[in-house]
Scaffold this motif. Structure first.
Motif, short mmCIF file in Angstrom:
data_model
loop_
_atom_site.label_atom_id
_atom_site.label_comp_id
_atom_site.label_asym_id
_atom_site.label_seq_id
_atom_site.Cartn_x
_atom_site.Cartn_y
_atom_site.Cartn_z
N GLU A 113 3.89 0.03 19.79
CA GLU A 113 4.86 0.63 20.68
C GLU A 113 5.37 1.94 20.13
N ASN A 114 5.49 2.03 18.82
CA ASN A 114 5.99 3.25 18.19
C ASN A 114 4.89 4.28 18.02
N GLY A 115 3.68 3.96 18.47
CA GLY A 115 2.60 4.92 18.32
C GLY A 115 2.06 4.95 16.92
N ASP A 116 2.34 3.95 16.09
CA ASP A 116 1.89 3.93 14.71
C ASP A 116 0.95 2.78 14.53
N GLU A 117 -0.28 3.06 14.18
CA GLU A 117 -1.27 2.02 14.02
C GLU A 117 -1.48 1.66 12.56
N GLY A 118 -0.49 1.92 11.73
CA GLY A 118 -0.53 1.46 10.35
C GLY A 118 -1.26 2.38 9.42
N GLY A 119 -1.71 3.55 9.85
CA GLY A 119 -2.49 4.41 8.98
C GLY A 119 -1.80 5.73 8.77
N GLY A 120 -2.40 6.80 9.30
CA GLY A 120 -1.82 8.11 9.13
C GLY A 120 -2.32 8.82 7.91
N ASP A 121 -3.17 8.17 7.10
CA ASP A 121 -3.69 8.79 5.90
C ASP A 121 -5.06 9.36 6.17
N THR A 122 -5.35 10.49 5.56
CA THR A 122 -6.66 11.09 5.58
C THR A 122 -7.20 11.11 4.17
N LYS A 123 -8.33 10.45 3.97
CA LYS A 123 -8.91 10.40 2.64
C LYS A 123 -9.56 11.73 2.34
N ILE A 124 -9.20 12.34 1.22
CA ILE A 124 -9.78 13.59 0.80
C ILE A 124 -11.18 13.33 0.27
N SER B 202 -8.17 9.80 -3.54
CA SER B 202 -7.12 10.76 -3.17
C SER B 202 -6.88 10.69 -1.67
N TYR B 203 -5.61 10.82 -1.30
CA TYR B 203 -5.21 10.71 0.11
C TYR B 203 -4.23 11.83 0.46
N GLU B 204 -4.24 12.19 1.72
CA GLU B 204 -3.26 13.14 2.26
C GLU B 204 -2.53 12.46 3.40
N SER B 205 -1.23 12.36 3.29
CA SER B 205 -0.40 11.69 4.29
C SER B 205 0.06 12.70 5.32
N LYS B 206 -0.39 12.52 6.55
CA LYS B 206 -0.02 13.43 7.62
C LYS B 206 1.09 12.89 8.50
N LYS B 207 1.30 11.58 8.48
CA LYS B 207 2.30 10.98 9.35
C LYS B 207 3.37 10.27 8.55
N GLU B 208 3.02 9.10 8.01
CA GLU B 208 4.03 8.26 7.38
C GLU B 208 4.40 8.80 6.00
N CYS B 209 5.49 8.28 5.45
CA CYS B 209 5.91 8.58 4.08
C CYS B 209 5.40 7.46 3.18
N PRO B 210 4.44 7.72 2.31
CA PRO B 210 3.93 6.65 1.45
C PRO B 210 4.97 6.24 0.42
N PRO B 211 4.91 5.00 -0.04
CA PRO B 211 5.84 4.56 -1.09
C PRO B 211 5.59 5.31 -2.37
N GLY B 212 6.59 5.36 -3.21
CA GLY B 212 6.48 6.11 -4.45
C GLY B 212 7.05 7.51 -4.27
N GLY B 213 8.25 7.72 -4.78
CA GLY B 213 8.87 9.04 -4.69
C GLY B 213 9.57 9.33 -3.38
N TYR B 214 9.64 8.37 -2.47
CA TYR B 214 10.35 8.59 -1.21
C TYR B 214 11.83 8.83 -1.50
N THR B 215 12.34 10.00 -1.09
CA THR B 215 13.68 10.43 -1.48
C THR B 215 14.53 10.75 -0.25
N LYS B 216 15.77 10.27 -0.29
CA LYS B 216 16.75 10.56 0.75
C LYS B 216 17.84 11.44 0.16
N GLY B 217 18.13 12.53 0.84
CA GLY B 217 19.19 13.44 0.41
C GLY B 217 20.39 13.33 1.32
N PHE B 218 21.57 13.12 0.74
CA PHE B 218 22.81 12.92 1.50
C PHE B 218 23.76 14.09 1.24
#
Length: 556
Positions: free
Chosen positions: A524-535, A286-302
């Motif tokens: 450069e974007n301050g993103d080191e490829g993670g952002g997930d916290t394992k529960i 199990s994971y908790e995403s605090k930064k990035e949007c993980p794939p699966g269910g990523y939704t854009k509303g227009f």
């Protein structure tokens, strides 16, 4: 004296001059307001600017900034959305007047990889399909479009179509397009292309309905799942926000707050021994995403007139850095999806069929800790193993209750994949660096490492079968031959793979350079490829905390 009295009786000319200036300025302002263009004419001019902006994209870097500035100025003036227009065919029937489209890609740009394709069909049948069928929303509330490789192997295509044909709101298109926007004009051209399954009139009606309604665009991989109330939750939130927004070019993003991941390999065991029920069931994290949007269910509303150019053109791993959260603003923000009672909104399957191998490869199992006397604390280890097993059972309960995924079907799926795993690994290597997908040096290294594990296991099995067994019956020889089938298949596959090894190795230098460039961009974007916290998984060691750097989230 008369002249002096006359001057005193005359009013001050300076006072009259100042008043006349104010009157002139006021008259000019009134005239400008009266002669200002009407809203209809103004909208036509904006439409022309937007069209010109699209045609000249890439040639004029300032056009996007100018268009965005115009949209921001309009948003500050307040705006009322138009009334939804009735569709011609009347097949669109969403009660909330929301056009919700779920997009899934299947084997695009990989037409002849039959073993890999059949493995992905099994994963689709085990994870993705049950979660869609379990949705609390009606089939009339959303449209499901599957983008399939037009030249896909006939056996793979037939197996996939048999699964989705009974679903009335599912349309399978033979196209390598990358999930285009439903309002795009070329949807008319898609209607004339290959429609393998589904109602073309339904697609046309959804396209027509999207022109006067807000649109939800959800991305769902063919081996992921969404919780049972996902569609209704997203639409309910969109109806409260976007539908009544006074911002003309408003948008909203949704991604999972917490997710579950089913790992094909159990990190507590070696790869080569994961064949019985205990290990064949896999392992759940199990994971908790605090930064990035993980794939699966990523939704854009227009919004009603919002298109893709109005949204931030950023990947899921960095979109949070440029988009405010909806906790602080109600417009043009990013929100997190909670899975209701289950907490977990998305379920991901991490298998050797994945195009990106992050979190797929098992790490070394945990070594025993020693106490002060130098002896292993067996009691603590037993207690830890008991907690892990109990938590795994709790996760499996959530799998079935909230995602519709059955444990027995997962084991059967794993058995199917394991029988042909040699060819699956080799074809996944062959399928790397195709159009529309990432090209990672690290992914190839993971696949080659996994290939060595299976090669070692096959050699051990072959040596055991060659040992004389006096008690072996005549029928046992046939069983031994069956056990050697995969070894023979492996040897044949290795010959073919070695012939292509020069092609793969020739790409390594370019892949490594591309990967280093992407890693630099992430830093450069301050993103080191993670952002997930394992529960916390019952005290279990997390073997998957290493996040693959430079992963393109849109192409995994």
């Amino acid at each position: 004296a008369k002249q002096s009295k006359a001057k005193q009786s005359m009013p001050s000319s300076r006072c009259n001059c100042e008043v006349s200036k104010r009157e002139i300025i006021l008259a000019i302002l009134i005239l400008v307001a009266y002669l200002a263009p009407s809203e209809l004419w103004h909208n036509d001019i904006l439409a022309g600017l937007r069209l010109e902006n699209r045609n000249d994209r890439g040639n004029d870097d300032n056009s996007d900034a100018m268009q965005k500035h115009i949209h921001e100025n309009e948003d500050t003036r307040g705006w009322k959305p138009p009334m939804p227009q009735t569709t011609l065919l009347g097949l669109y029937k969403n009660p909330r007047e929301i056009v919700h489209v779920i997009h899934t890609r299947f084997m695009q740009h990989q037409p002849h990889l039959d073993s890999l394709g059949m493995a992905r069909v099994e994963l689709f049948k085990t994870f993705t399909l049950p979660s869609i069928l379990k949705q609390s929303a009606s089939s009339e509330d959303f449209l499901w479009i599957v983008w399939m490789e037009p030249e896909l192997d006939a056996k793979v295509k037939q197996a996939f179509l048999q699964l989705v044909k009974p679903i009335p709101n599912c349309i399978v298109l033979g196209s390598n397009a990358k999930m285009p926007f439903i309002r795009a004009d070329f949807y008319d051209e898609l209607l004339e292309s290959r429609i393998y399954s589904g109602n073309a009139d339904l697609l046309q009606d959804y396209h027509e309905a999207s022109l006067s309604r807000i649109v939800l665009h959800t991305e769902l991989d063919a081996d992921d799942a969404i919780f049972y109330d996902f569609v209704r939750s997203i639409q309910r939130d969109a109806a409260k926000t976007l539908k009544h927004s006074n911002y003309k070019y408003d948008f909203r993003l949704w991604c999972a707050k917490k997710r579950l991941e089913w790992n094909y390999y159990d990190p507590r065991f070696d790869v080569v021994v994961q064949t019985n029920w205990t290990t064949a069931v896999g392992y759940i994290q199990s994971y908790e995403s605090k930064k990035e949007c993980p794939p699966g269910g990523y939704t854009k509303g227009f919004g009603v007139v919002t298109d893709t150019t109005d949204l931030p053109s950023l990947g899921r791993y960095v979109v949070h850095t440029k988009t405010p959260t909806c906790d602080f603003t109600a417009h043009k923000c990013i929100d997190r999806i909670y899975g209701g009672a289950s907490e977990y909104a998305v379920l991901r399957a991490r298998t050797p069929t994945a195009h990106g191998m992050t979190d797929v490869m098992p790490k070394q199992k945990k070594t025993n800790k020693n106490n002060a006397d130098g002896d292993s604390d067996e009691q603590d280890e037993k207690e830890l193993a008991k907690q892990q097993e109990q938590q795994q059972q709790d996760y499996w309960t959530k799998f079935h209750k909230h995602f519709g995924v059955n444990q027995t079907q997962v084991v059967q799926c794993r058995e199917v994949l394991e029988k042909d795993m040699v060819n699956i690994i080799l074809q996944n290597l062959e399928g790397q660096c195709k159009d529309g997908f990432s090209c990672k040096h690290s992914t190839k290294d993971h696949l080659k490492e996994l290939k060595k594990e299976y090669k070692q296991g096959d050699k051990q099995s072959e040596e055991e079968n060659q040992q004389p067994k006096s008690s072996q019956a005549a029928g046992g020889d046939a069983d031994a031959d069956d056990d050697n089938d995969r070894s023979h298949d492996w040897n044949d596959a290795i010959v073919n793979e070695e012939e292509d090894s020069s092609v793969l190795d020739s790409q390594n230098d370019n892949d490594k350079n591309n990967e280093e460039d992407e890693e630099g961009n992430n830093e450069e974007n301050g993103d080191e490829g993670g952002g997930d916290t394992k529960i916390d998984n019952g005290g279990a060691v997390n073997p998957y905390m290493e996040e693959e750097e430079g992963v393109d989230p849109d192409n995994e």
